[in-house]
Design a protein around this motif. Sequence first.
Motif, PDB file in Angstrom:
ATOM      1  N   ARG A  38       0.843  -1.206   0.000  1.00  0.00           N
ATOM      2  CA  ARG A  38       0.000   0.000   0.000  1.00  0.00           C
ATOM      3  C   ARG A  38       0.873   1.249   0.000  1.00  0.00           C
ATOM      4  NH1 ARG A  38      -5.326  -1.021   0.356  1.00  0.00           N
ATOM      5  NH2 ARG A  38      -5.961  -3.082   1.119  1.00  0.00           N
ATOM      6  N   PHE A  46      -2.522   0.070  -9.347  1.00  0.00           N
ATOM      7  CA  PHE A  46      -3.791   0.652  -8.922  1.00  0.00           C
ATOM      8  C   PHE A  46      -4.503   1.333 -10.090  1.00  0.00           C
ATOM      9  CE2 PHE A  46      -1.346   1.566  -4.721  1.00  0.00           C
ATOM     10  CZ  PHE A  46      -1.354   0.220  -4.406  1.00  0.00           C
ATOM     11  N   GLU A  50      -8.143   0.470 -11.788  1.00  0.00           N
ATOM     12  CA  GLU A  50      -9.236   1.445 -11.728  1.00  0.00           C
ATOM     13  C   GLU A  50      -9.662   1.937 -13.108  1.00  0.00           C
ATOM     14  OE1 GLU A  50     -11.048   2.512  -9.108  1.00  0.00           O
ATOM     15  OE2 GLU A  50     -10.017   1.018  -7.881  1.00  0.00           O
ATOM     16  N   ASP A 269      -7.326  11.002  -5.724  1.00  0.00           N
ATOM     17  CA  ASP A 269      -8.566  10.294  -5.377  1.00  0.00           C
ATOM     18  C   ASP A 269      -8.427   8.804  -5.674  1.00  0.00           C
ATOM     19  OD1 ASP A 269      -9.795  12.630  -4.577  1.00  0.00           O
ATOM     20  OD2 ASP A 269     -10.879  12.928  -6.459  1.00  0.00           O
ATOM     21  N   LEU A 270      -7.839   8.479  -6.806  1.00  0.00           N
ATOM     22  CA  LEU A 270      -7.679   7.081  -7.192  1.00  0.00           C
ATOM     23  C   LEU A 270      -6.729   6.364  -6.232  1.00  0.00           C
ATOM     24  CD1 LEU A 270      -7.081   5.818 -10.838  1.00  0.00           C
ATOM     25  CD2 LEU A 270      -5.882   4.817  -8.896  1.00  0.00           C
ATOM     26  N   HIS A 272      -5.952   7.107  -3.249  1.00  0.00           N
ATOM     27  CA  HIS A 272      -6.492   7.054  -1.884  1.00  0.00           C
ATOM     28  C   HIS A 272      -7.374   5.832  -1.655  1.00  0.00           C
ATOM     29  CE1 HIS A 272      -9.147   8.806   1.475  1.00  0.00           C
ATOM     30  NE2 HIS A 272      -8.015   8.392   2.008  1.00  0.00           N
ATOM     31  N   LYS A 273      -7.841   5.213  -2.696  1.00  0.00           N
ATOM     32  CA  LYS A 273      -8.607   3.977  -2.533  1.00  0.00           C
ATOM     33  C   LYS A 273      -7.734   2.844  -2.008  1.00  0.00           C
ATOM     34  CE  LYS A 273     -11.938   4.972  -6.244  1.00  0.00           C
ATOM     35  NZ  LYS A 273     -12.528   4.463  -7.516  1.00  0.00           N
ATOM     36  N   TYR A 274      -6.416   2.997  -2.132  1.00  0.00           N
ATOM     37  CA  TYR A 274      -5.485   1.929  -1.780  1.00  0.00           C
ATOM     38  C   TYR A 274      -4.448   2.343  -0.735  1.00  0.00           C
ATOM     39  CZ  TYR A 274      -7.434   0.012  -6.062  1.00  0.00           C
ATOM     40  OH  TYR A 274      -8.305  -0.443  -7.023  1.00  0.00           O
ATOM     41  N   THR A 277      -5.922   4.536   3.449  1.00  0.00           N
ATOM     42  CA  THR A 277      -7.373   4.369   3.420  1.00  0.00           C
ATOM     43  C   THR A 277      -8.020   4.628   4.778  1.00  0.00           C
ATOM     44  OG1 THR A 277      -7.106   1.995   3.825  1.00  0.00           O
ATOM     45  CG2 THR A 277      -7.258   2.709   1.532  1.00  0.00           C
ATOM     46  N   ARG A 281      -9.778  11.873   3.022  1.00  0.00           N
ATOM     47  CA  ARG A 281      -9.066  12.289   1.815  1.00  0.00           C
ATOM     48  C   ARG A 281      -8.200  13.532   2.059  1.00  0.00           C
ATOM     49  NH1 ARG A 281      -7.668  16.079  -2.284  1.00  0.00           N
ATOM     50  NH2 ARG A 281      -7.698  15.017  -4.324  1.00  0.00           N
TER      51      ARG A 281
END
Length: 339
Positions: A38, A46, A50, A269-270, A272-274, A277, A281
């Motif tokens: 991560r 990632f 996505e 944003d993308l 931050h999904k990984y 977390t 944000r």
Amino acid sequence: MTHFNRRQTLGLLGAAAGASLAAPAIAMNKKIVVGALRFTSHAGSFVAVERNYFTEAGLDVELRFFEAAQPMAVAIASGDVDYAVTAVSGGLISLADKGAIKVIGGALSEEAGIDGQKILASDAAFQAGLTSPAMLAGKKFGVTQAGSSFHYMGSKVAEKEGIEMSFTPLQKVGAVIGALKSGQIDAWSIVPHIAKPLAGSGAVHIIGNISDYLPSYQVTTVFTSASNASDEKGQTGDFLAAYAKGAGDYNSAMIDRAGGDDGEAAMVDLIHKYVYTDRPREKAAPSIINGTMRLNEGAKLNVASMADQLAWFQAEDLVGKDITLDTLLDTSYVETFEA
């Protein structure tokens, strides 16, 4: 300097080293598992997930997360993971020597002019005078495992400074962070998205840059099972192309800023999904941005850096002396540089 022998390194691999390799793909859209940490440096994977680059390549990808490099190498050898991105470790090289693994591309390199991995000192050590890497003599340097990338980086710093220090294996990145903040170890090196927030908190201090000691260091690589590399060339090539497309998007948004503030914000944003977390944000974004390092365009591989790493592992008696670069690398998939 504390040394770890080859037996200790091999002992970490367990029975998984002898297990069967990943089964070859027999159809498009076959599910494959991709190993990752991560870290923002794993953004190529990632982004490819996505933005459906893997899907467009006919690959149904599941990301599986690890906390250190060596277990990921074992997972590739056992068939639990098909492809992975991580740093070279003694375990990975030893598994390559057993015919289980091949490095097939580059993922992240130190690059002049771009913020890279930092050398950190605990607050206690800093207050006692550890304000530069030249003062690391006799200090405790944190690593995950013997033969990890942290071990390699620390040894290279000590070698260039002409000093000796000890290495403390703590298995997981989180444990190293805890030990550094509490003063149980004196120093560590890590990517900037982790280093800068730690330093900002006052718990640790940045005292140097790895790029000063290892310019153009191939920090992480893309690797797979030897059977995938030799027998699944179509699938492996498609995987690398999709991964590289994701890495290119990341570089464009975060390094070249082709999309300006909006492009950067969308990429944050993308990511931050990984990554981060557990943070909102607005608190995660500065750390993600601070961690920006250029990923290898086209998954190009720095062969000179790989040769230096292999030579160090051999000199430390962590891997066999007769292992060659050809044993470790399959350079048929990507361009190489500094060869």
